[in-house]
Design an enzyme around this catalytic site. Sequence first.
Site, PDB file in Angstrom:
ATOM      1  N   GLU A 150       0.802  -1.245   0.105  1.00 44.74           N
ATOM      2  CA  GLU A 150       0.052  -0.229   0.071  1.00 44.74           C
ATOM      3  C   GLU A 150       1.079   1.381   0.105  1.00 44.74           C
ATOM      4  OE1 GLU A 150      -3.448   0.383  -0.447  1.00 44.74           O
ATOM      5  OE2 GLU A 150      -2.608   2.357  -0.570  1.00 44.74           O
ATOM      6  N   CYS A 262       6.048   5.535   8.850  1.00 44.49           N
ATOM      7  CA  CYS A 262       6.544   4.573   7.922  1.00 44.49           C
ATOM      8  C   CYS A 262       8.100   4.877   7.511  1.00 44.49           C
ATOM      9  CB  CYS A 262       5.656   4.789   6.569  1.00 44.49           C
ATOM     10  SG  CYS A 262       4.143   3.956   6.928  1.00 44.49           S
TER      11      CYS A 262
END
Length: 335
Positions: A150, A262
């Site tokens: 993703e 992230c």
Amino acid sequence: MRVTMIGAGYVGLVSGACFADFGHQVTCIDKDTAKIASLNRGEIPIFEPGLAELVESNVRQARLEFAAEASQIGEADAVFIAVGTPSRRGDGHADLSFVYQSVRDIAPLLGSAAVVITKSTVPVGTGDEIENILRDNRPNTDIQVVSNPEFLREGAAIQDFKHPDRIVVGSDDDRARKVLADLYRPLYLNTSPIIYVDRRTAELIKYASNAFLATKITFINEIADLCEQVGADVQEVARGMGLDNRIGGKFLHAGPGFGGSCFPKDTSALIKTAHDHGVPLRLVETVSAVNEQRKRAMARKVVQALGGSVRGKTVAVLGLSNRILTTPAIRRQFR
Ligand SMILES: NC(=O)c1ccc[n+]([C@@H]2O[C@H](COP(=O)([O-])OP(=O)(O)OC[C@H]3O[C@@H](n4cnc5c(N)ncnc54)[C@H](O)[C@@H]3O)[C@@H](O)[C@H]2O)c1
């Protein structure tokens, strides 16, 4: 199609709501029972523009539901793993315990032709390990494991999910590829390209992309330091560079270093994977080290600007992530 999303966090909730909006029948499962209870009351645990409306409308049309137990998973055509993969304490590797635990949880319940898809960011080779767990638990079935990383950004997650630059599908199996093509059909009808690669390549595309973006940020940050010394304007340098199509203007904004949920963990996990395979990624290692130094240098600048000490001073912080601000205790502190 019948879709189960394991993990109703940022990625699971947004992807689940968007898949429901495409017309699929989606169940989001999370072991956090408080989160499931609040979702069932219509409360959205994160702040993401448009998400509350998207969830509400799909729940109302009975295409989206939330549960703490994966009891109906046997009927699912596609099961996405969207649990967290934080940095493992001590060595910076990705902690895959949530991923493997969720696979062990669902293994006995899956239909014999289910397609299990990792949306979590996982190091190259994780899909092979998931396949081993499923084979051990469910011999003689045709369960397929696909990587579908993703790329959404927090704050623009729905827009990114519904208008992605690309959809990456990692699988060599024709049936699994067809299931993914059917799931994403509304997107590539709207011209978002799907690229089909093998599973290991898909897993690496995600890490390589994040490491590259982190490198771009770090590059302009170092140029900013040079600008300060030579009297140049880094914003204009970035603009002048970014107008070159080969470079592009995105991720060329100088600032206090990259952070978020992230980039730090993904660069660190990529560095570890590369080391394990005897191919150190020196460029990414340097990016990570430079970024660490930059955060400290920023703190020193703040101290300097406040006359050499921050003791007793009030400091306002702009740009806290929406994820942090949705934690009630922190919201109270920052009110
Ligand atoms: N947040 C982003 O912007 C983003 C973007 C792209 C990819 N990713 C990746 O997607 C993955 C998920 O990230 P996130 O930000 O959604 O994490 P998150 O922490 O917001 O959500 C993870 C959820 O998984 C649940 N969970 C953990 N173990 C479970 C289990 N066994 N069964 C059911 N639920 C379980 C947790 O309770 C939590 O609600 C990570 O690998 C991340 O790197 C995140």
